[in-house]
Design a protein around this motif. Structure first.
Motif, PDB file in Angstrom:
ATOM      1  N   TYR A  24      29.113  87.361  78.260  1.00 57.12           N
ATOM      2  CA  TYR A  24      30.356  87.700  78.952  1.00 57.12           C
ATOM      3  C   TYR A  24      30.067  88.734  80.033  1.00 57.12           C
ATOM      4  CZ  TYR A  24      35.478  87.797  79.203  1.00 57.12           C
ATOM      5  OH  TYR A  24      36.783  87.645  79.606  1.00 57.12           O
ATOM      6  N   GLY A  25      29.055  88.410  80.871  1.00 60.76           N
ATOM      7  CA  GLY A  25      28.716  89.296  81.989  1.00 60.76           C
ATOM      8  C   GLY A  25      29.233  88.687  83.278  1.00 60.76           C
ATOM      9  N   SER A  26      28.392  88.718  84.313  1.00 63.31           N
ATOM     10  CA  SER A  26      28.799  88.264  85.636  1.00 63.31           C
ATOM     11  C   SER A  26      29.330  86.821  85.594  1.00 63.31           C
ATOM     12  CB  SER A  26      27.598  88.395  86.581  1.00 63.31           C
ATOM     13  OG  SER A  26      27.905  87.881  87.840  1.00 63.31           O
ATOM     14  N   GLN A  27      28.511  85.870  85.185  1.00 63.07           N
ATOM     15  CA  GLN A  27      28.950  84.463  85.167  1.00 63.07           C
ATOM     16  C   GLN A  27      29.825  84.151  83.954  1.00 63.07           C
ATOM     17  OE1 GLN A  27      28.793  82.100  87.433  1.00 63.07           O
ATOM     18  NE2 GLN A  27      27.626  83.371  88.839  1.00 63.07           N
ATOM     19  N   ARG A  47      27.258  89.317  71.028  1.00 61.84           N
ATOM     20  CA  ARG A  47      26.858  90.074  69.825  1.00 61.84           C
ATOM     21  C   ARG A  47      27.978  91.074  69.486  1.00 61.84           C
ATOM     22  NH1 ARG A  47      21.901  93.513  72.605  1.00 61.84           N
ATOM     23  NH2 ARG A  47      23.020  93.929  74.536  1.00 61.84           N
ATOM     24  N   GLY A  50      27.821  94.803  70.883  1.00 59.84           N
ATOM     25  CA  GLY A  50      27.657  95.007  72.331  1.00 59.84           C
ATOM     26  C   GLY A  50      28.970  95.329  73.028  1.00 59.84           C
ATOM     27  N   ALA A  51      28.852  95.740  74.294  1.00 57.68           N
ATOM     28  CA  ALA A  51      30.043  96.152  75.053  1.00 57.68           C
ATOM     29  C   ALA A  51      30.975  94.982  75.344  1.00 57.68           C
ATOM     30  CB  ALA A  51      29.596  96.794  76.364  1.00 57.68           C
ATOM     31  N   SER A  52      30.420  93.771  75.408  1.00 56.97           N
ATOM     32  CA  SER A  52      31.249  92.610  75.781  1.00 56.97           C
ATOM     33  C   SER A  52      32.296  92.266  74.739  1.00 56.97           C
ATOM     34  CB  SER A  52      30.368  91.367  75.980  1.00 56.97           C
ATOM     35  OG  SER A  52      29.430  91.580  76.972  1.00 56.97           O
ATOM     36  N   LEU A  80      23.860  83.870  79.572  1.00 58.79           N
ATOM     37  CA  LEU A  80      23.190  85.131  79.225  1.00 58.79           C
ATOM     38  C   LEU A  80      22.058  85.356  80.219  1.00 58.79           C
ATOM     39  CD1 LEU A  80      22.975  84.121  75.511  1.00 58.79           C
ATOM     40  CD2 LEU A  80      24.073  86.243  76.253  1.00 58.79           C
ATOM     41  N   PRO A  81      21.544  86.592  80.329  1.00 54.97           N
ATOM     42  CA  PRO A  81      20.403  86.814  81.228  1.00 54.97           C
ATOM     43  C   PRO A  81      19.259  85.857  80.873  1.00 54.97           C
ATOM     44  CG  PRO A  81      21.240  88.902  80.377  1.00 54.97           C
ATOM     45  CD  PRO A  81      21.967  87.827  79.643  1.00 54.97           C
ATOM     46  N   ASP A  82      18.533  85.401  81.883  1.00 56.12           N
ATOM     47  CA  ASP A  82      17.464  84.408  81.656  1.00 56.12           C
ATOM     48  C   ASP A  82      16.453  84.884  80.609  1.00 56.12           C
ATOM     49  OD1 ASP A  82      18.396  82.505  83.639  1.00 56.12           O
ATOM     50  OD2 ASP A  82      17.868  84.037  85.103  1.00 56.12           O
ATOM     51  N   ILE A  84      17.021  86.712  78.035  1.00 55.26           N
ATOM     52  CA  ILE A  84      17.611  86.781  76.692  1.00 55.26           C
ATOM     53  C   ILE A  84      17.840  85.366  76.123  1.00 55.26           C
ATOM     54  CG2 ILE A  84      19.648  87.622  75.382  1.00 55.26           C
ATOM     55  CD1 ILE A  84      17.903  89.855  76.575  1.00 55.26           C
ATOM     56  N   GLN A  85      17.991  84.404  77.010  1.00 54.46           N
ATOM     57  CA  GLN A  85      18.357  83.047  76.584  1.00 54.46           C
ATOM     58  C   GLN A  85      17.431  82.430  75.527  1.00 54.46           C
ATOM     59  OE1 GLN A  85      18.985  80.463  79.945  1.00 54.46           O
ATOM     60  NE2 GLN A  85      20.553  81.780  80.835  1.00 54.46           N
ATOM     61  N   HIS A 107      21.507  78.104  85.775  1.00 56.60           N
ATOM     62  CA  HIS A 107      20.301  78.295  86.587  1.00 56.60           C
ATOM     63  C   HIS A 107      19.213  77.402  85.998  1.00 56.60           C
ATOM     64  CE1 HIS A 107      17.261  80.114  88.987  1.00 56.60           C
ATOM     65  NE2 HIS A 107      16.985  81.175  88.269  1.00 56.60           N
ATOM     66  N   PRO A 132      27.867  84.988  93.137  1.00 55.46           N
ATOM     67  CA  PRO A 132      27.920  85.831  91.944  1.00 55.46           C
ATOM     68  C   PRO A 132      29.250  85.640  91.199  1.00 55.46           C
ATOM     69  CG  PRO A 132      28.224  87.152  93.932  1.00 55.46           C
ATOM     70  CD  PRO A 132      27.932  85.753  94.378  1.00 55.46           C
TER      71      PRO A 132
HETATM   72  N1  LIG Z   1      24.823  86.908  88.201  1.00 54.77           N
HETATM   73  C1  LIG Z   1      24.912  85.942  89.111  1.00 54.77           C
HETATM   74  O1  LIG Z   1      25.420  86.178  90.202  1.00 54.77           O
HETATM   75  C2  LIG Z   1      24.425  84.543  88.833  1.00 54.77           C
HETATM   76  C3  LIG Z   1      24.655  83.533  89.790  1.00 54.77           C
HETATM   77  C4  LIG Z   1      24.298  82.209  89.476  1.00 54.77           C
HETATM   78  C5  LIG Z   1      23.665  81.936  88.276  1.00 54.77           C
HETATM   79  N2  LIG Z   1      23.403  82.949  87.394  1.00 54.77           N
HETATM   80  C6  LIG Z   1      22.778  82.615  86.114  1.00 54.77           C
HETATM   81  O2  LIG Z   1      23.767  82.771  85.103  1.00 54.77           O
HETATM   82  C7  LIG Z   1      23.142  83.166  83.872  1.00 54.77           C
HETATM   83  C8  LIG Z   1      23.810  84.440  83.384  1.00 54.77           C
HETATM   84  O3  LIG Z   1      23.473  85.493  84.279  1.00 54.77           O
HETATM   85  P1  LIG Z   1      24.424  86.760  84.463  1.00 54.77           P
HETATM   86  O4  LIG Z   1      23.895  87.527  85.626  1.00 54.77           O
HETATM   87  O5  LIG Z   1      25.845  86.327  84.432  1.00 54.77           O
HETATM   88  O6  LIG Z   1      24.100  87.554  83.118  1.00 54.77           O
HETATM   89  P2  LIG Z   1      24.562  89.030  82.736  1.00 54.77           P
HETATM   90  O7  LIG Z   1      25.781  89.428  83.500  1.00 54.77           O
HETATM   91  O8  LIG Z   1      23.407  89.962  82.835  1.00 54.77           O
HETATM   92  O9  LIG Z   1      24.923  88.828  81.184  1.00 54.77           O
HETATM   93  C9  LIG Z   1      25.483  89.852  80.450  1.00 54.77           C
HETATM   94  C10 LIG Z   1      25.834  89.311  79.080  1.00 54.77           C
HETATM   95  O10 LIG Z   1      24.639  89.111  78.325  1.00 54.77           O
HETATM   96  C11 LIG Z   1      24.749  89.796  77.075  1.00 54.77           C
HETATM   97  N3  LIG Z   1      23.452  90.330  76.658  1.00 54.77           N
HETATM   98  C12 LIG Z   1      22.626  91.136  77.376  1.00 54.77           C
HETATM   99  N4  LIG Z   1      21.539  91.453  76.646  1.00 54.77           N
HETATM  100  C13 LIG Z   1      21.698  90.843  75.444  1.00 54.77           C
HETATM  101  C14 LIG Z   1      20.906  90.800  74.260  1.00 54.77           C
HETATM  102  N5  LIG Z   1      19.728  91.429  74.161  1.00 54.77           N
HETATM  103  N6  LIG Z   1      21.371  90.068  73.207  1.00 54.77           N
HETATM  104  C15 LIG Z   1      22.544  89.427  73.287  1.00 54.77           C
HETATM  105  N7  LIG Z   1      23.350  89.433  74.368  1.00 54.77           N
HETATM  106  C16 LIG Z   1      22.921  90.136  75.446  1.00 54.77           C
HETATM  107  C17 LIG Z   1      25.720  90.937  77.352  1.00 54.77           C
HETATM  108  O11 LIG Z   1      26.325  91.285  76.135  1.00 54.77           O
HETATM  109  P3  LIG Z   1      26.510  92.804  75.665  1.00 54.77           P
HETATM  110  O12 LIG Z   1      27.759  93.313  76.295  1.00 54.77           O
HETATM  111  O13 LIG Z   1      26.589  92.663  74.192  1.00 54.77           O
HETATM  112  O14 LIG Z   1      25.285  93.567  76.148  1.00 54.77           O
HETATM  113  C18 LIG Z   1      26.709  90.286  78.311  1.00 54.77           C
HETATM  114  O15 LIG Z   1      27.703  89.579  77.605  1.00 54.77           O
HETATM  115  C19 LIG Z   1      21.659  83.311  84.180  1.00 54.77           C
HETATM  116  O16 LIG Z   1      21.005  82.097  83.880  1.00 54.77           O
HETATM  117  C20 LIG Z   1      21.641  83.538  85.697  1.00 54.77           C
HETATM  118  O17 LIG Z   1      20.416  83.158  86.292  1.00 54.77           O
HETATM  119  C21 LIG Z   1      23.796  84.233  87.640  1.00 54.77           C
END
Ligand SMILES: NC(=O)c1ccc[n+]([C@@H]2O[C@H](COP(=O)([O-])OP(=O)(O)OC[C@H]3O[C@@H](n4cnc5c(N)ncnc54)[C@H](OP(=O)(O)O)[C@@H]3O)[C@@H](O)[C@H]2O)c1
Length: 328
Positions: A24-27, A47, A50-52, A80-82, A84-85, A107, A132
């Motif tokens: 539950y981050g950016s995407q 999880r 976590g903050a989410s 989730l971040p690549d 962590i996936q 991605h 984003p």
């Molecule tokens: N960001 C972009 O602009 C963008 C654009 C296109 C595609 N993408 C793709 O979209 C996908 C997601 O990217 P994102 O940037 O959206 O991710 P992100 O914002 O970094 O994801 C954050 C989420 O991941 C959880 N998380 C982080 N560390 C964790 C851990 N160790 N264990 C379990 N949960 C964890 C966080 O939960 P907590 O709150 O519990 O930490 C939060 O819910 C990736 O494949 C990326 O390449 C991203």
């Protein structure tokens, strides 16, 4: 490339389907909220500590832990971040996904480089928004969307392609257009764009310009305004009407100076560096370097993040931005 628009895509394929958004981050946040607003059945897996977790609840969506989210899901979205996936996939997703359900990525990294090798009895699809998360949500709320690249890697259900296009429509991507490409093409071009131009190239260009003016004895605030602040105004024009609109809008002096000096800054050496960066993406050199940092608890990334925070342009930028804030 062929673009698919609103009238080309039917969302009924998603009727009655349960979508588990993992992360539950950016995407994750942007897409989960768009799915909800498009009338889909969404549950968010994060999880518990976590903050989410609380954020999902505050937004009024159903939240549960990864395994519970996956168990009854028809579509599992790996947002989730690549780095962590793979852990979340092998710990919670692989053994809990229903046969014939769809595993979705935003991605192409995990599939292209094999950091996840999915079960062979599920669909594997990708819907990569070209923007984003906050842009995805903002454009959706404006009644439009950002374009998305979609792909099918594995089609077990026979409906994978319809499902992935429907997901793109649900975030508004079929307003500008959704287009089909392979996971590999998405991964390689996305990595190249962010490394050489959008994130890496642009910040280095701005930073060097700023440093040069400051070294030349000019006030850092002025250097910030000339090299960073104005990039938005210029890139907005380029985005709207290409280079030609920008050259028309700026003064003839800026146009003459830019066209004669620009190629001295970015030259054949830079072009060769770009080619090398692309080769390193294609041959796995970048992937090996990045995944080695995953194994080292992201030590290299964290230390570079700290160094960036200390840059003069960052500290000056904070002051200038607070001065420029709109006063009501
Ligand atoms: N960001 C972009 O602009 C963008 C654009 C296109 C595609 N993408 C793709 O979209 C996908 C997601 O990217 P994102 O940037 O959206 O991710 P992100 O914002 O970094 O994801 C954050 C989420 O991941 C959880 N998380 C982080 N560390 C964790 C851990 N160790 N264990 C379990 N949960 C964890 C966080 O939960 P907590 O709150 O519990 O930490 C939060 O819910 C990736 O494949 C990326 O390449 C991203």
């Amino acid at each position: 490339m062929q673009y698919y628009h609103e009238e080309d895509v039917d969302m009924h394929i998603l009727d009655g389907k349960r979508i588990a958004v993992l992360g539950y981050g950016s995407q994750g946040r942007a897409q989960a909220l768009c799915f909800r607003d498009s009338g889909l059945n969404v549950v968010v897996g994060v999880r518990r500590n976590g903050a989410s977790w609380e954020k999902v609840k505050e937004d009024g969506l159903k939240v549960c832990e990864f395994a519970d989210a996956v168990k009854d899901a028809d579509i599992v979205m790996m947002l989730l971040p690549d780095e962590i996936q793979p852990k979340v996939y092998y710990d919670f997703v692989e053994k809990n996904m229903k046969k014939g359900a769809a595993l979705e990525f935003a991605h192409g990294f995990a599939i292209t480089y094999g950091t996840i090798v999915p079960r062979d009895d599920i669909d594997v699809i990708m819907m990569a928004p070209k923007g984003p998360g906050n842009g995805v949500r903002k454009m959706f709320l404006e009644g439009y969307g950002v374009p998305a690249l979609v792909s099918v890697h594995q089609d077990v259900s026979g409906h994978a392609r319809d499902i992935v296009f429907a997901l793109a429509k649900a975030i508004g991507a079929t307003h500008p257009g959704a287009f089909e490409q392979s996971f590999k093409n998405e991964a390689f071009t996305d990595l190249f764009g962010e490394q050489a131009v959008l994130c890496g190239g642009l910040t280095e260009l701005i930073r060097m310009g700023f440093d040069t003016l400051v070294e030349g004895g000019y006030p850092p605030e002025m250097a910030y305004i000339e090299t960073l602040h104005e990039t938005k105004l210029i890139t907005d024009m380029i985005n709207k009407g290409g280079f030609s609109m920008m050259w028309e809008e700026v003064s003839n002096t800026a146009e003459f100076g830019g066209l004669t000096r620009g190629p001295r800054i970015l030259n054949e050496q830079s072009r060769e560096a770009m080619r090398q960066i692309l080769r390193e993406i294609e041959d796995g050199t970048f992937k090996n370097e990045w995944t080695a940092d995953w194994d080292d608890d992201l030590a290299k990334l964290k230390s570079m993040e700290e160094a960036q925070k200390k840059l003069r342009i960052e500290t000056v930028g904070k002051e200038v931005r607070s001065l420029f804030q709109k006063r009501d």
